[in-house]
Design a protein around this motif. Structure first.
Motif, mmCIF file in Angstrom:
data_model
loop_
_atom_site.group_PDB
_atom_site.id
_atom_site.type_symbol
_atom_site.label_atom_id
_atom_site.label_comp_id
_atom_site.label_asym_id
_atom_site.label_seq_id
_atom_site.Cartn_x
_atom_site.Cartn_y
_atom_site.Cartn_z
ATOM 1 N N GLY A 14 1.039 -1.383 0.003
ATOM 2 C CA GLY A 14 0.080 -0.010 0.051
ATOM 3 C C GLY A 14 0.863 1.434 0.028
ATOM 4 O O GLY A 14 0.464 2.211 -0.603
ATOM 5 N N TRP A 15 2.072 1.099 0.620
ATOM 6 C CA TRP A 15 2.876 2.122 0.634
ATOM 7 C C TRP A 15 3.232 2.835 -0.714
ATOM 8 O O TRP A 15 3.510 3.885 -1.159
ATOM 9 N N TYR A 16 3.215 2.073 -1.845
ATOM 10 C CA TYR A 16 3.378 2.458 -3.299
ATOM 11 C C TYR A 16 2.580 3.713 -3.644
ATOM 12 O O TYR A 16 2.808 4.589 -4.237
ATOM 13 N N TYR A 17 1.241 3.715 -3.037
ATOM 14 C CA TYR A 17 0.357 5.030 -3.348
ATOM 15 C C TYR A 17 0.344 6.068 -2.494
ATOM 16 O O TYR A 17 -0.572 6.777 -2.367
ATOM 17 N N GLU A 18 1.362 6.199 -1.774
ATOM 18 C CA GLU A 18 1.340 6.916 -0.464
ATOM 19 C C GLU A 18 1.063 8.605 -0.890
ATOM 20 O O GLU A 18 0.185 9.011 -0.340
ATOM 21 N N SER A 19 1.465 8.827 -1.810
ATOM 22 C CA SER A 19 1.078 10.308 -2.572
ATOM 23 C C SER A 19 0.120 10.488 -2.933
ATOM 24 O O SER A 19 -0.678 11.386 -2.929
ATOM 25 N N ILE A 20 -0.689 9.510 -3.599
ATOM 26 C CA ILE A 20 -1.975 9.474 -4.223
ATOM 27 C C ILE A 20 -2.903 9.246 -3.087
ATOM 28 O O ILE A 20 -4.032 10.292 -3.088
ATOM 29 N N THR A 21 -2.953 8.563 -2.064
ATOM 30 C CA THR A 21 -3.918 8.465 -1.001
ATOM 31 C C THR A 21 -3.678 9.861 -0.167
ATOM 32 O O THR A 21 -4.825 10.266 0.285
ATOM 33 N N ALA A 22 -2.701 10.492 0.063
ATOM 34 C CA ALA A 22 -2.491 11.574 0.589
ATOM 35 C C ALA A 22 -3.408 12.780 0.066
ATOM 36 O O ALA A 22 -4.374 13.514 0.673
ATOM 37 N N GLN A 23 -3.224 12.827 -1.209
ATOM 38 C CA GLN A 23 -4.026 13.929 -2.047
ATOM 39 C C GLN A 23 -5.536 13.400 -2.084
ATOM 40 O O GLN A 23 -6.272 14.462 -1.822
ATOM 41 N N LEU A 24 -5.967 12.084 -2.226
ATOM 42 C CA LEU A 24 -7.465 11.784 -2.170
ATOM 43 C C LEU A 24 -8.136 12.160 -0.935
ATOM 44 O O LEU A 24 -8.986 12.580 -0.679
ATOM 45 N N ARG A 25 -7.284 11.955 0.218
ATOM 46 C CA ARG A 25 -7.818 12.154 1.528
ATOM 47 C C ARG A 25 -7.987 13.456 1.848
ATOM 48 O O ARG A 25 -8.818 14.174 2.250
ATOM 49 N N ALA A 26 -6.893 14.423 1.244
ATOM 50 C CA ALA A 26 -6.994 15.762 1.526
ATOM 51 C C ALA A 26 -8.342 16.416 0.630
ATOM 52 O O ALA A 26 -8.761 17.308 1.105
ATOM 53 N N GLN A 27 -8.642 15.633 -0.063
ATOM 54 C CA GLN A 27 -9.980 16.260 -0.826
ATOM 55 C C GLN A 27 -11.331 15.630 -0.415
ATOM 56 O O GLN A 27 -12.135 15.876 -0.694
ATOM 57 N N GLY A 28 -11.052 14.847 0.711
ATOM 58 C CA GLY A 28 -12.347 14.551 1.715
ATOM 59 C C GLY A 28 -12.700 12.881 1.185
ATOM 60 O O GLY A 28 -13.493 12.682 1.974
ATOM 61 N N GLU A 200 -2.233 12.155 -14.074
ATOM 62 C CA GLU A 200 -2.952 11.539 -15.015
ATOM 63 C C GLU A 200 -3.796 10.351 -14.398
ATOM 64 O O GLU A 200 -5.283 10.333 -14.656
ATOM 65 N N PHE A 201 -3.062 9.644 -13.388
ATOM 66 C CA PHE A 201 -3.798 8.762 -12.599
ATOM 67 C C PHE A 201 -4.732 9.217 -11.749
ATOM 68 O O PHE A 201 -6.240 8.939 -11.666
ATOM 69 N N LEU A 202 -4.517 10.319 -11.148
ATOM 70 C CA LEU A 202 -5.493 11.221 -10.337
ATOM 71 C C LEU A 202 -6.594 11.682 -11.082
ATOM 72 O O LEU A 202 -7.880 11.629 -10.522
ATOM 73 N N ASP A 203 -6.494 12.042 -12.237
ATOM 74 C CA ASP A 203 -7.512 12.779 -13.150
ATOM 75 C C ASP A 203 -8.336 11.414 -13.337
ATOM 76 O O ASP A 203 -9.585 11.757 -13.442
ATOM 77 N N VAL A 204 -8.068 10.377 -13.688
ATOM 78 C CA VAL A 204 -8.827 9.187 -14.048
ATOM 79 C C VAL A 204 -9.669 8.865 -12.890
ATOM 80 O O VAL A 204 -10.819 8.357 -13.102
ATOM 81 N N LEU A 205 -8.766 8.808 -11.659
ATOM 82 C CA LEU A 205 -9.429 8.146 -10.454
ATOM 83 C C LEU A 205 -10.769 9.386 -10.357
ATOM 84 O O LEU A 205 -11.825 9.012 -9.669
ATOM 85 N N ALA A 206 -10.610 10.486 -10.455
ATOM 86 C CA ALA A 206 -11.864 11.393 -10.227
ATOM 87 C C ALA A 206 -12.877 11.494 -11.237
ATOM 88 O O ALA A 206 -13.938 11.312 -10.771
ATOM 89 N N LYS A 207 -12.420 10.880 -12.391
ATOM 90 C CA LYS A 207 -13.624 10.635 -13.528
ATOM 91 C C LYS A 207 -14.333 9.479 -13.001
ATOM 92 O O LYS A 207 -15.554 9.276 -13.302
ATOM 93 N N ALA A 208 -13.470 8.497 -12.745
ATOM 94 C CA ALA A 208 -14.087 7.152 -12.445
ATOM 95 C C ALA A 208 -14.752 7.335 -11.352
ATOM 96 O O ALA A 208 -15.932 6.429 -11.211
ATOM 97 N N GLY A 209 -14.770 8.386 -10.367
ATOM 98 C CA GLY A 209 -15.470 8.501 -9.152
ATOM 99 C C GLY A 209 -16.707 9.404 -9.205
ATOM 100 O O GLY A 209 -17.661 9.537 -8.056
#
Length: 210
Positions: A14-28, A200-209
């Motif tokens: 799970g540590w591989y996604y640390e930067s991603i999880t931090a940004q997503l959690r900061a967005q609520g 780009e991954f974050l952008d896709v995650l936002a669109k997917a959600g």
């Protein structure tokens, strides 16, 4: 708020996604990035994710590389819980197809050479993160039993990393790009997609959600 479950590839946690999880959690958003068992097979990895999904709904389930095997198996069991699937340079099995069946060349060599030390765990590549650990060979050889229920999920994304050497993932990009139930993007990055592809991954995650 969206619920995200992010599954890493072989030898990674799970540590591989640390930067991603931090940004997503900061967005609520609610985010889970589990580290799968280092001595389990594919069935056990799927069950670990299913246990995590218990109590969750409308989940964006994402997987990188081997993680595609796991998210496919989990989504096939509980498609009603999954809002969308996001595969990043990931294996997408059909019933009875193992990771070994879906790769070739360099990848098969890594599996076999990497497991030589103890016959059980495929050693991380020398350039992997220092936190990487041996990945159980059983999970790469086990063939999943899929009912096809995963295909009820029609919000599916495939991110293809153009710089992956000897890529076994090209077949999925080619198969899905004309399928209306898939949205395919090509990223100008290597298989370690967060190195240059995080936005780009974050952008896709936002669109997917959405």
């Amino acid at each position: 708020m969206t619920t995200y479950v992010l599954i890493a590839g072989a030898c990674h946690g799970g540590w591989y996604y640390e930067s991603i999880t931090a940004q997503l959690r900061a967005q609520g958003h609610q985010v889970h990035a589990p580290t799968l068992s280092a001595d389990g097979n594919l069935k056990e990895h799927v069950e670990q994710v299913l246990a995590l999904l218990d109590g969750l709904d409308d989940v964006v389930l994402a997987g990188h590389s081997y993680g595609g095997m796991v998210i496919t198996g989990a989504a096939d069991r509980v498609p009603e819980k999954i809002k969308s699937l996001v595969y990043v340079d990931a294996l997408v099995p059909r019933d009875g197809q193992s990771a070994w069946d879906l790769v070739h060349g360099f990848w098969r060599d890594w599996y076999i050479d990497g497991v030589a030390a103890d016959g059980r765990g495929v050693a991380p590549m020398p350039f992997f993160d220092q936190r990487a650990f041996a990945h159980p060979i059983a999970s790469l050889l086990q063939r999943p039993r899929l009912t096809g229920a995963v295909d009820r999920i029609t919000n599916r994304w495939y991110l293809y990393c153009e710089r992956t050497e000897e890529s076994p993932f090209t077949r999925f990009r080619d198969a899905f790009r004309d399928d209306p139930t898939w949205q395919v993007r090509s990223l100008d990055v290597g298989h370690d997609f967060l190195d240059g592809g995080a936005e780009e991954f974050l952008d896709v995650l936002a669109k997917a959600g959405a």
